[in-house]
Enzyme design. Sequence first.
Site, PDB file in Angstrom:
ATOM      1  N   GLY A  33      38.362 -12.743  19.785  1.00  0.00           N
ATOM      2  CA  GLY A  33      39.087 -13.886  19.230  1.00  0.00           C
ATOM      3  C   GLY A  33      39.058 -15.132  20.099  1.00  0.00           C
ATOM      4  N   MET A  65      34.486 -20.073  22.411  1.00  0.00           N
ATOM      5  CA  MET A  65      33.632 -20.545  23.510  1.00  0.00           C
ATOM      6  C   MET A  65      32.724 -21.641  22.977  1.00  0.00           C
ATOM      7  SD  MET A  65      30.853 -18.269  25.626  1.00  0.00           S
ATOM      8  CE  MET A  65      29.564 -18.250  24.392  1.00  0.00           C
ATOM      9  N   PRO A  66      32.632 -22.792  23.645  1.00  0.00           N
ATOM     10  CA  PRO A  66      31.672 -23.806  23.198  1.00  0.00           C
ATOM     11  C   PRO A  66      30.246 -23.239  23.234  1.00  0.00           C
ATOM     12  CG  PRO A  66      33.231 -24.739  24.779  1.00  0.00           C
ATOM     13  CD  PRO A  66      33.430 -23.249  24.807  1.00  0.00           C
ATOM     14  N   ALA A  67      29.502 -23.452  22.156  1.00  0.00           N
ATOM     15  CA  ALA A  67      28.180 -22.830  22.031  1.00  0.00           C
ATOM     16  C   ALA A  67      27.218 -23.313  23.118  1.00  0.00           C
ATOM     17  CB  ALA A  67      27.602 -23.126  20.649  1.00  0.00           C
ATOM     18  N   GLY A  91      26.582 -24.701  26.842  1.00  0.00           N
ATOM     19  CA  GLY A  91      27.161 -24.842  28.174  1.00  0.00           C
ATOM     20  C   GLY A  91      26.124 -25.415  29.122  1.00  0.00           C
ATOM     21  N   LEU A  92      26.569 -25.913  30.247  1.00  0.00           N
ATOM     22  CA  LEU A  92      25.635 -26.383  31.285  1.00  0.00           C
ATOM     23  C   LEU A  92      25.301 -25.217  32.201  1.00  0.00           C
ATOM     24  CD1 LEU A  92      24.265 -28.914  32.716  1.00  0.00           C
ATOM     25  CD2 LEU A  92      26.191 -28.756  34.331  1.00  0.00           C
ATOM     26  N   GLY A  93      24.008 -24.925  32.368  1.00  0.00           N
ATOM     27  CA  GLY A  93      23.578 -23.923  33.339  1.00  0.00           C
ATOM     28  C   GLY A  93      23.369 -24.576  34.696  1.00  0.00           C
ATOM     29  N   ASP A 115      28.104 -22.523  32.982  1.00  0.00           N
ATOM     30  CA  ASP A 115      27.659 -21.164  33.333  1.00  0.00           C
ATOM     31  C   ASP A 115      27.141 -21.159  34.760  1.00  0.00           C
ATOM     32  OD1 ASP A 115      26.740 -18.349  32.712  1.00  0.00           O
ATOM     33  OD2 ASP A 115      24.864 -19.249  33.364  1.00  0.00           O
ATOM     34  N   TYR A 137      24.294 -17.875  42.574  1.00  0.00           N
ATOM     35  CA  TYR A 137      23.713 -19.228  42.591  1.00  0.00           C
ATOM     36  C   TYR A 137      24.190 -20.033  43.794  1.00  0.00           C
ATOM     37  CZ  TYR A 137      22.633 -18.225  37.646  1.00  0.00           C
ATOM     38  OH  TYR A 137      22.201 -17.665  36.475  1.00  0.00           O
TER      39      TYR A 137
HETATM   40  P1  NAP Z   1      16.350 -23.934  31.108  1.00  0.00           P
HETATM   41  O1  NAP Z   1      17.726 -24.405  30.993  1.00  0.00           O
HETATM   42  O2  NAP Z   1      15.664 -23.421  29.887  1.00  0.00           O
HETATM   43  O3  NAP Z   1      15.404 -25.097  31.705  1.00  0.00           O
HETATM   44  C1  NAP Z   1      15.776 -25.769  32.863  1.00  0.00           C
HETATM   45  C2  NAP Z   1      14.580 -26.616  33.290  1.00  0.00           C
HETATM   46  O4  NAP Z   1      14.320 -27.596  32.287  1.00  0.00           O
HETATM   47  C3  NAP Z   1      14.829 -27.394  34.553  1.00  0.00           C
HETATM   48  O5  NAP Z   1      13.586 -27.469  35.245  1.00  0.00           O
HETATM   49  C4  NAP Z   1      15.254 -28.783  34.058  1.00  0.00           C
HETATM   50  O6  NAP Z   1      14.932 -29.756  35.021  1.00  0.00           O
HETATM   51  C5  NAP Z   1      14.417 -28.921  32.812  1.00  0.00           C
HETATM   52  N1  NAP Z   1      15.054 -29.683  31.741  1.00  0.00           N
HETATM   53  C6  NAP Z   1      16.352 -29.687  31.394  1.00  0.00           C
HETATM   54  N2  NAP Z   1      16.564 -30.427  30.297  1.00  0.00           N
HETATM   55  C7  NAP Z   1      15.351 -30.898  29.926  1.00  0.00           C
HETATM   56  C8  NAP Z   1      14.919 -31.730  28.870  1.00  0.00           C
HETATM   57  N3  NAP Z   1      15.795 -32.195  27.975  1.00  0.00           N
HETATM   58  N4  NAP Z   1      13.592 -32.023  28.792  1.00  0.00           N
HETATM   59  C9  NAP Z   1      12.715 -31.562  29.714  1.00  0.00           C
HETATM   60  N5  NAP Z   1      13.068 -30.759  30.751  1.00  0.00           N
HETATM   61  C10 NAP Z   1      14.380 -30.435  30.847  1.00  0.00           C
HETATM   62  O7  NAP Z   1      16.186 -22.815  32.218  1.00  0.00           O
HETATM   63  P2  NAP Z   1      17.140 -22.001  33.198  1.00  0.00           P
HETATM   64  O8  NAP Z   1      17.769 -22.868  34.202  1.00  0.00           O
HETATM   65  O9  NAP Z   1      16.352 -20.850  33.628  1.00  0.00           O
HETATM   66  O10 NAP Z   1      18.279 -21.408  32.239  1.00  0.00           O
HETATM   67  C11 NAP Z   1      19.490 -22.067  31.984  1.00  0.00           C
HETATM   68  C12 NAP Z   1      20.646 -21.353  32.624  1.00  0.00           C
HETATM   69  O11 NAP Z   1      20.678 -19.984  32.256  1.00  0.00           O
HETATM   70  C13 NAP Z   1      20.581 -21.298  34.150  1.00  0.00           C
HETATM   71  O12 NAP Z   1      20.856 -22.535  34.774  1.00  0.00           O
HETATM   72  C14 NAP Z   1      21.609 -20.237  34.410  1.00  0.00           C
HETATM   73  O13 NAP Z   1      22.918 -20.751  34.254  1.00  0.00           O
HETATM   74  C15 NAP Z   1      21.260 -19.232  33.314  1.00  0.00           C
HETATM   75  N6  NAP Z   1      20.299 -18.201  33.756  1.00  0.00           N
HETATM   76  C16 NAP Z   1      20.737 -16.899  33.799  1.00  0.00           C
HETATM   77  C17 NAP Z   1      19.902 -15.889  34.202  1.00  0.00           C
HETATM   78  C18 NAP Z   1      20.407 -14.483  34.217  1.00  0.00           C
HETATM   79  O14 NAP Z   1      19.741 -13.596  34.769  1.00  0.00           O
HETATM   80  N7  NAP Z   1      21.564 -14.222  33.640  1.00  0.00           N
HETATM   81  C19 NAP Z   1      18.586 -16.172  34.581  1.00  0.00           C
HETATM   82  C20 NAP Z   1      18.150 -17.494  34.535  1.00  0.00           C
HETATM   83  C21 NAP Z   1      19.004 -18.488  34.100  1.00  0.00           C
HETATM   84  P3  NAP Z   1      15.979 -30.920  35.487  1.00  0.00           P
HETATM   85  O15 NAP Z   1      17.154 -30.254  36.129  1.00  0.00           O
HETATM   86  O16 NAP Z   1      15.169 -31.742  36.437  1.00  0.00           O
HETATM   87  O17 NAP Z   1      16.345 -31.656  34.222  1.00  0.00           O
END
Ligand code: NAP
Length: 293
Positions: free
Chosen positions: A8, A11-13, A15-17, A42, A47
């Site tokens: 219930g 969560m905002p769909a 989020g900032l990673g 997130d 990290y």
């Molecule tokens: P992502 O969000 O798919 O992509 C991030 C990459 O895209 C960065 O290099 C970013 O560079 C670039 N970017 C961002 N917006 C853009 C846009 N509008 N146009 C072009 N390039 C863009 O990849 P991710 O960081 O792997 O995944 C997101 C989040 O998921 C992570 O930050 C983390 O919170 C989580 N995650 C979780 C796991 C896990 O094992 N649970 C693993 C990996 C990631 P800039 O910063 O220079 O914009």
Amino acid sequence: MELTLNNGVTMPAIGLGVFQSAPEQTTAAVEAALATGYRHIDTAAAYGNEREVGDGIRRSGLNRSEVFIETKVWVSDYGYDHTLHAWDKATGKLGVDYLDLLILHQPAPDRFEKTMAAYKALEALLADRRVRAIGVSNFMPHHLTQLLDATDVVPAVNQIELHPYFTQPDVQAADAEHGILTQAWSPIGGITFYPGWGEERRNVMEDPVIGAIAATQGKSPAQVMLRWHLQQGRSAIPKSTNPARIAENFDVFDFELSTDELAAIDALDSGNRNGPDPDQARPERFAMVIPEA
Ligand code: NAP
């Protein structure tokens, strides 16, 4: 756009990673995201930037209750008592007295009993109202089955690698069957173009099918991918430290992909994972010690 979890809680769909966001860039990125309208961050113990996430939230001037904070327990903190203490470390660094969503970062296939004990600690934290929802990450269907057999609370969320080149339909189906929300990591395919992760990777951001849809819609490839997640009911947590791209990734609520466009993106799935195989034992991960708050 809000999603309702299986207990219930909403969560905002989007989020900032903040994976690979350097600590010195993280506070500004979080502040920029919150100013843009994001209300969900997130992060993860692993990290190394929970403290800076907390700073960014405080600098935004928003009330704690207005921001959905999600973080993850690293494998070296698995085990019942260690995971209870992981909550102290996370909340101490974030500077908050509760978390919105606490998830296990990945299964530890070589120490699965510790993974189960960690999840039981999450259940206790939930019962104590120290977290509003609990979940997992990188769980495959057989991990979910083992977890559901051994524990009481169905995870609210399973955060997995999910972008147009790797959609894990089997995991999405298992999540749906159990009422678990699928949350996409690398939602815009970051892992297909992380610098230094292998030059031979096909970069989904440069995919011609996505490029053509983006041109038709007057949106960017990243926006098209995020819209695809939203229309298929998923949460997505795009990472950026660039204010313009942070804003771009949140500007996804004013257009609609057609059924054909969604199907064309679905058809790009290669079935090949870019990230680590969750079934592969990686004992070296237990060597990483998460510092005290
Ligand atoms: P992502 O969000 O798919 O992509 C991030 C990459 O895209 C960065 O290099 C970013 O560079 C670039 N970017 C961002 N917006 C853009 C846009 N509008 N146009 C072009 N390039 C863009 O990849 P991710 O960081 O792997 O995944 C997101 C989040 O998921 C992570 O930050 C983390 O919170 C989580 N995650 C979780 C796991 C896990 O094992 N649970 C693993 C990996 C990631 P800039 O910063 O220079 O914009």
